[in-house]
Scaffold this active site. Structure first.
Site, PDB file in Angstrom:
ATOM      1  N   TYR A  83     -12.349  -1.653  -3.883  1.00 26.04           N
ATOM      2  CA  TYR A  83     -12.900  -1.799  -2.530  1.00 26.04           C
ATOM      3  C   TYR A  83     -14.422  -1.636  -2.497  1.00 26.04           C
ATOM      4  CZ  TYR A  83      -8.285  -2.013  -0.338  1.00 26.04           C
ATOM      5  OH  TYR A  83      -7.031  -2.407   0.069  1.00 26.04           O
ATOM      6  N   GLU A  89      -9.408 -10.328  -7.848  1.00 23.97           N
ATOM      7  CA  GLU A  89      -8.456  -9.237  -7.618  1.00 23.97           C
ATOM      8  C   GLU A  89      -7.254  -9.341  -8.551  1.00 23.97           C
ATOM      9  OE1 GLU A  89      -9.868  -8.773  -2.958  1.00 23.97           O
ATOM     10  OE2 GLU A  89      -7.839  -9.514  -3.376  1.00 23.97           O
ATOM     11  N   ARG A 136      -2.610 -14.653   4.652  1.00 26.69           N
ATOM     12  CA  ARG A 136      -3.282 -13.908   5.729  1.00 26.69           C
ATOM     13  C   ARG A 136      -2.517 -14.077   7.039  1.00 26.69           C
ATOM     14  NH1 ARG A 136      -7.352 -10.169   4.269  1.00 26.69           N
ATOM     15  NH2 ARG A 136      -7.541 -10.100   6.533  1.00 26.69           N
ATOM     16  N   ASN A 150      -2.046   0.092   6.621  1.00 25.02           N
ATOM     17  CA  ASN A 150      -1.554  -1.150   7.207  1.00 25.02           C
ATOM     18  C   ASN A 150      -0.676  -1.952   6.249  1.00 25.02           C
ATOM     19  OD1 ASN A 150      -3.570  -2.022   5.550  1.00 25.02           O
ATOM     20  ND2 ASN A 150      -4.828  -2.978   7.137  1.00 25.02           N
ATOM     21  N   HIS A 177      -2.192  -5.503   1.434  1.00 22.36           N
ATOM     22  CA  HIS A 177      -3.488  -6.165   1.232  1.00 22.36           C
ATOM     23  C   HIS A 177      -3.246  -7.651   1.038  1.00 22.36           C
ATOM     24  CE1 HIS A 177      -7.454  -7.077  -0.474  1.00 22.36           C
ATOM     25  NE2 HIS A 177      -6.800  -7.782  -1.374  1.00 22.36           N
ATOM     26  N   ARG A 213       2.457  -6.837   8.854  1.00 21.20           N
ATOM     27  CA  ARG A 213       1.803  -5.649   9.417  1.00 21.20           C
ATOM     28  C   ARG A 213       2.403  -5.260  10.768  1.00 21.20           C
ATOM     29  NH1 ARG A 213      -4.330  -7.164   7.356  1.00 21.20           N
ATOM     30  NH2 ARG A 213      -4.338  -5.802   5.514  1.00 21.20           N
ATOM     31  N   THR A 270      -5.682  -7.000  10.620  1.00 18.87           N
ATOM     32  CA  THR A 270      -5.939  -5.720   9.959  1.00 18.87           C
ATOM     33  C   THR A 270      -5.393  -4.558  10.783  1.00 18.87           C
ATOM     34  OG1 THR A 270      -7.980  -6.678   9.086  1.00 18.87           O
ATOM     35  CG2 THR A 270      -7.764  -4.273   8.978  1.00 18.87           C
ATOM     36  N   LYS A 312       0.820  -1.214   0.000  1.00 15.78           N
ATOM     37  CA  LYS A 312       0.000   0.000   0.000  1.00 15.78           C
ATOM     38  C   LYS A 312       0.860   1.272   0.000  1.00 15.78           C
ATOM     39  CE  LYS A 312      -3.961  -2.309   2.146  1.00 15.78           C
ATOM     40  NZ  LYS A 312      -5.010  -2.212   3.197  1.00 15.78           N
ATOM     41  N   PHE A 341     -15.387   3.852   6.831  1.00 18.71           N
ATOM     42  CA  PHE A 341     -14.028   4.221   6.454  1.00 18.71           C
ATOM     43  C   PHE A 341     -13.790   4.212   4.943  1.00 18.71           C
ATOM     44  CE2 PHE A 341     -14.007  -0.365   7.534  1.00 18.71           C
ATOM     45  CZ  PHE A 341     -13.539  -0.910   6.349  1.00 18.71           C
TER      46      PHE A 341
END
Ligand code: IDP
Ligand code: MG
Length: 135
Positions: A51, A128, A87, A114, A117, A104, A93, A11, A59
């Site tokens: 998203y 995606e 994950r 964070n 993704h 993270r 998150t 990100k 948010f």
């Protein structure tokens, strides 16, 4: 796409702070093979599409602004059990809840910024990956 692929983005905050190399290193050390890789910028329209599932969340507008605030790195990763294992590698998150040793925990600045993704299902990994790398 079979269950051995997932999709990730590094990100804008992590790209801005020169963590592309560190994050890709953790990904490779975690046993993932990078099968597609591209640095690019999302327009707010494209970020909003990506998203769209979160459009009703409070948010959402901030998230779209953040994800279009600077370059990102999009990648498709391959490993057995890729979605679940990735994950685990990225952590929760909210980085305050991310386990030691996760991406993270090391690189995320906040619940929004964070660092990375990770797809949440095989179906979404396919959608995606196609969003960025589809023909
Ligand atoms: P995930 O990225 O861990 O799958 P999601 O719930 O799918 O988390 O949320 C997508 C992204 O939206 C998060 O990675 C984060 O950037 C942002 N986000 C999630 N929850 C919040 C929040 O409560 N405040 C601000 N941003 C959030
Ligand atoms: Mg998610």
């Amino acid at each position: 796409m079979a269950t051995n692929r997932t999709f990730t983005m590094i990100k804008p905050d992590a790209v801005q702070e020169n963590h592309i190399g560190g994050i890709l290193h953790m990904i490779e050390e975690g046993g993932f093979r990078i099968v597609e890789l591209q640095k690019l910028s999302l327009t707010s329209e494209r970020a909003g599409q990506f998203y769209a599932v979160h459009a009703e969340r409070p948010f959402y507008n901030d998230l779209v602004k953040y994800m279009s605030s600077g370059p990102i790195v999009a990648a498709v990763l391959e490993k057995d059990n890729a979605v679940a294992d990735f994950r685990t590698l990225i952590g929760a998150t909210n980085p305050a809840q991310a386990a030691e040793g996760t991406i993270r925990k090391k690189y995320a600045k906040s619940i929004e910024a964070n660092a990375v993704h990770g797809s949440d299902s095989d179906e979404n990994a396919q959608i995606e990956a196609d969003f960025f790398f589809g023909k």
